[in-house]
Design a protein around this motif. Structure first.
Motif, PDB file in Angstrom:
ATOM      1  N   PHE A 265       0.796  -1.224   0.000  1.00 22.97           N
ATOM      2  CA  PHE A 265       0.000   0.000   0.000  1.00 22.97           C
ATOM      3  C   PHE A 265       0.836   1.285   0.000  1.00 22.97           C
ATOM      4  O   PHE A 265       0.338   2.342  -0.388  1.00 22.97           O
ATOM      5  CB  PHE A 265      -0.947   0.001   1.204  1.00 22.97           C
ATOM      6  N   ILE A 266       2.078   1.206   0.468  1.00 24.15           N
ATOM      7  CA  ILE A 266       2.917   2.414   0.520  1.00 24.15           C
ATOM      8  C   ILE A 266       4.028   2.366  -0.516  1.00 24.15           C
ATOM      9  O   ILE A 266       4.287   3.356  -1.211  1.00 24.15           O
ATOM     10  CB  ILE A 266       3.505   2.596   1.939  1.00 24.15           C
ATOM     11  N   LEU A 267       4.701   1.215  -0.631  1.00 21.74           N
ATOM     12  CA  LEU A 267       5.798   1.100  -1.588  1.00 21.74           C
ATOM     13  C   LEU A 267       5.315   0.590  -2.948  1.00 21.74           C
ATOM     14  O   LEU A 267       6.127   0.440  -3.863  1.00 21.74           O
ATOM     15  CB  LEU A 267       6.887   0.165  -1.034  1.00 21.74           C
ATOM     16  N   HIS A 268       4.005   0.287  -3.058  1.00 23.04           N
ATOM     17  CA  HIS A 268       3.392  -0.157  -4.319  1.00 23.04           C
ATOM     18  C   HIS A 268       4.038  -1.434  -4.861  1.00 23.04           C
ATOM     19  O   HIS A 268       4.222  -1.589  -6.060  1.00 23.04           O
ATOM     20  CB  HIS A 268       3.470   0.952  -5.377  1.00 23.04           C
ATOM     21  N   GLU A 269       4.367  -2.346  -3.929  1.00 22.09           N
ATOM     22  CA  GLU A 269       4.871  -3.640  -4.338  1.00 22.09           C
ATOM     23  C   GLU A 269       3.695  -4.545  -4.707  1.00 22.09           C
ATOM     24  O   GLU A 269       2.549  -4.281  -4.348  1.00 22.09           O
ATOM     25  CB  GLU A 269       5.701  -4.272  -3.214  1.00 22.09           C
ATOM     26  N   HIS A 270       3.975  -5.625  -5.426  1.00 24.60           N
ATOM     27  CA  HIS A 270       2.914  -6.526  -5.906  1.00 24.60           C
ATOM     28  C   HIS A 270       2.991  -7.857  -5.167  1.00 24.60           C
ATOM     29  O   HIS A 270       4.073  -8.435  -5.013  1.00 24.60           O
ATOM     30  CB  HIS A 270       3.067  -6.767  -7.412  1.00 24.60           C
ATOM     31  N   LEU A 271       1.838  -8.341  -4.696  1.00 22.53           N
ATOM     32  CA  LEU A 271       1.767  -9.644  -4.042  1.00 22.53           C
ATOM     33  C   LEU A 271       1.300 -10.688  -5.049  1.00 22.53           C
ATOM     34  O   LEU A 271       0.286 -10.510  -5.717  1.00 22.53           O
ATOM     35  CB  LEU A 271       0.785  -9.611  -2.866  1.00 22.53           C
ATOM     36  N   THR A 272       2.032 -11.778  -5.136  1.00 25.05           N
ATOM     37  CA  THR A 272       1.626 -12.880  -6.011  1.00 25.05           C
ATOM     38  C   THR A 272       0.485 -13.661  -5.363  1.00 25.05           C
ATOM     39  O   THR A 272       0.162 -13.464  -4.185  1.00 25.05           O
ATOM     40  CB  THR A 272       2.814 -13.821  -6.263  1.00 25.05           C
ATOM     41  N   ALA A 273      -0.100 -14.572  -6.132  1.00 24.70           N
ATOM     42  CA  ALA A 273      -1.170 -15.413  -5.588  1.00 24.70           C
ATOM     43  C   ALA A 273      -0.660 -16.255  -4.421  1.00 24.70           C
ATOM     44  O   ALA A 273      -1.365 -16.470  -3.427  1.00 24.70           O
ATOM     45  CB  ALA A 273      -1.728 -16.311  -6.691  1.00 24.70           C
ATOM     46  N   THR A 274       0.592 -16.716  -4.519  1.00 27.62           N
ATOM     47  CA  THR A 274       1.192 -17.493  -3.422  1.00 27.62           C
ATOM     48  C   THR A 274       1.321 -16.636  -2.172  1.00 27.62           C
ATOM     49  O   THR A 274       1.054 -17.090  -1.049  1.00 27.62           O
ATOM     50  CB  THR A 274       2.578 -18.019  -3.848  1.00 27.62           C
ATOM     51  N   ALA A 275       1.734 -15.377  -2.346  1.00 28.78           N
ATOM     52  CA  ALA A 275       1.886 -14.475  -1.202  1.00 28.78           C
ATOM     53  C   ALA A 275       0.539 -14.169  -0.556  1.00 28.78           C
ATOM     54  O   ALA A 275       0.436 -14.066   0.667  1.00 28.78           O
ATOM     55  CB  ALA A 275       2.558 -13.183  -1.647  1.00 28.78           C
ATOM     56  N   VAL A 276      -0.516 -14.030  -1.376  1.00 26.07           N
ATOM     57  CA  VAL A 276      -1.852 -13.795  -0.830  1.00 26.07           C
ATOM     58  C   VAL A 276      -2.302 -14.994   0.002  1.00 26.07           C
ATOM     59  O   VAL A 276      -2.847 -14.846   1.107  1.00 26.07           O
ATOM     60  CB  VAL A 276      -2.856 -13.513  -1.967  1.00 26.07           C
ATOM     61  N   LEU A 277      -2.068 -16.201  -0.508  1.00 26.99           N
ATOM     62  CA  LEU A 277      -2.403 -17.408   0.251  1.00 26.99           C
ATOM     63  C   LEU A 277      -1.616 -17.449   1.560  1.00 26.99           C
ATOM     64  O   LEU A 277      -2.158 -17.798   2.618  1.00 26.99           O
ATOM     65  CB  LEU A 277      -2.100 -18.655  -0.588  1.00 26.99           C
ATOM     66  N   GLY A 278      -0.338 -17.086   1.492  1.00 25.10           N
ATOM     67  CA  GLY A 278       0.480 -17.042   2.701  1.00 25.10           C
ATOM     68  C   GLY A 278      -0.053 -16.044   3.714  1.00 25.10           C
ATOM     69  O   GLY A 278      -0.075 -16.315   4.922  1.00 25.10           O
ATOM     70  N   SER A 279      -0.512 -14.886   3.228  1.00 26.60           N
ATOM     71  CA  SER A 279      -1.072 -13.875   4.126  1.00 26.60           C
ATOM     72  C   SER A 279      -2.312 -14.405   4.844  1.00 26.60           C
ATOM     73  O   SER A 279      -2.486 -14.193   6.050  1.00 26.60           O
ATOM     74  CB  SER A 279      -1.433 -12.613   3.332  1.00 26.60           C
ATOM     75  N   LEU A 280      -3.176 -15.107   4.101  1.00 25.47           N
ATOM     76  CA  LEU A 280      -4.388 -15.653   4.704  1.00 25.47           C
ATOM     77  C   LEU A 280      -4.051 -16.711   5.756  1.00 25.47           C
ATOM     78  O   LEU A 280      -4.676 -16.775   6.823  1.00 25.47           O
ATOM     79  CB  LEU A 280      -5.291 -16.243   3.622  1.00 25.47           C
TER      80      LEU A 280
END
Length: 319
Positions: A265-280
């Motif tokens: 949200f601040i550095l405008h980096e991109h989360l992959t689908a794997t990273a989203v699953l990891g976050s959940l």
């Protein structure tokens, strides 16, 4: 020992708040882009945080002297050594393997190390909830921050593992301070621990002192010292008295989760689908470690004898 009751999730909520603030360190460093070397930055961070925390808790300082005489010195020195070593080991791992892999190794190791150290040194029981929440959170951390490169520096990986063990040591002995010295003011003890932990980093601080003339460096040190050290250590010290060491180890994984969200949200980096699953997965693991309803309940006390139940005759007491 009497534990204070806190709001959201009790002590776990305070620990979680501390971890979220610690998660701002990496994004803040990336935004500032200062010429300060990592070891010097770590030392200044500990020094500023320790001084500010000491000023806030100054009225409790006189009570430290008798507490040190009653056995406070040993766990305090271990906490200080763990704090300083964590800074040096983590920064070394970051320099050799990159921030993503260093964070994954260090904070992926920390929950397991904390639980095992708490079990070995304090006999703390590792519950099924801890096992499930830690497994989910560690797996989520690995998915969230999985590096894309194939090379791995052995010394960097070892340093990252050492920093995770140091976090576990600090957590267990900070908990021991809260348990064995209930009259000691833990934020004051943390202030002294931070100042002692900065001592091994003084050579780098002196060598790189000129870099503090850069406004970005000065602003970064101020943020890290105040918002990412003094305040979270206050929250951590207050919350650990009513939170198990193993649960603290699992909650530490909120730090990379916060850093990842700030990166998006601040550095405008991109989360992959794997990273989203990891976050959940990490969110689920943190919720399991934090929510009181998911922790094992204490045994139900025996019911009072009813009026119809004959009471055993009580023995007479004589002076």
């Amino acid at each position: 020992m009497r534990h204070q009751k806190h709001g959201f999730c009790g002590g776990s909520g305070l620990i979680l708040g501390a971890m979220l603030l610690w998660g701002t360190v990496g994004p803040a460093q990336a935004l500032a882009g200062t010429p300060l070397a990592p070891a010097a930055l770590g030392g200044w961070r500990l020094l500023v945080g320790g001084v500010v925390l000491g000023i806030l808790a100054r009225r409790h300082l006189p009570a430290l002297v008798p507490a040190l005489r009653r056995g406070l010195a040993r766990p305090l020195l271990i906490c200080a050594a763990a704090t300083g070593t964590y800074q040096a080991a983590f920064l070394c791992s970051t320099a050799r393997t990159g921030a993503a892999l260093a964070t994954t190794v260090a904070l992926g190791t920390a929950p397991v190390a904390t639980g095992l150290i708490a079990r070995a040194l304090g006999g703390e029981r590792l519950t099924r909830t801890w096992l499930v929440s830690t497994a989910a959170a560690v797996t989520g951390c690995a998915l969230l921050m999985a590096p894309t490169g194939t090379g791995a520096d052995a010394l960097g990986l070892l340093a990252g593992t050492a920093s995770g063990v140091c976090f576990g040591l600090y957590t267990v002995f900070a908990k021991k301070l809260a348990t064995d010295h209930p009259h000691a003011h833990l934020p004051t003890v943390s202030a002294l621990s931070l100042l002692l932990g900065a001592v091994p980093l003084v050579p780098w601080m002196v060598t790189d002192a000129r870099a503090l003339g850069d406004p970005a460096a000065l602003g970064l040190v101020s943020w890290l010292g105040l918002a990412a050290t003094a305040l979270p250590y206050w929250l951590f010290s207050t919350g650990i008295a009513s939170t198990s060491s193993a649960a603290v180890g699992t909650l530490c994984l909120a730090e990379p989760l916060a850093a990842s969200f700030l990166g998006v949200f601040i550095l405008h980096e991109h989360l992959t689908a794997t990273a989203v699953l990891g976050s959940l997965l990490m969110l689920g693991g943190l919720a399991a470690a934090c929510l009181p309803a998911l922790r094992p309940r204490s045994p139900t006390p025996p019911a009072e004898p009813s009026a119809t139940t004959p009471r055993a005759p009580q023995a007479e007491h004589h002076a």
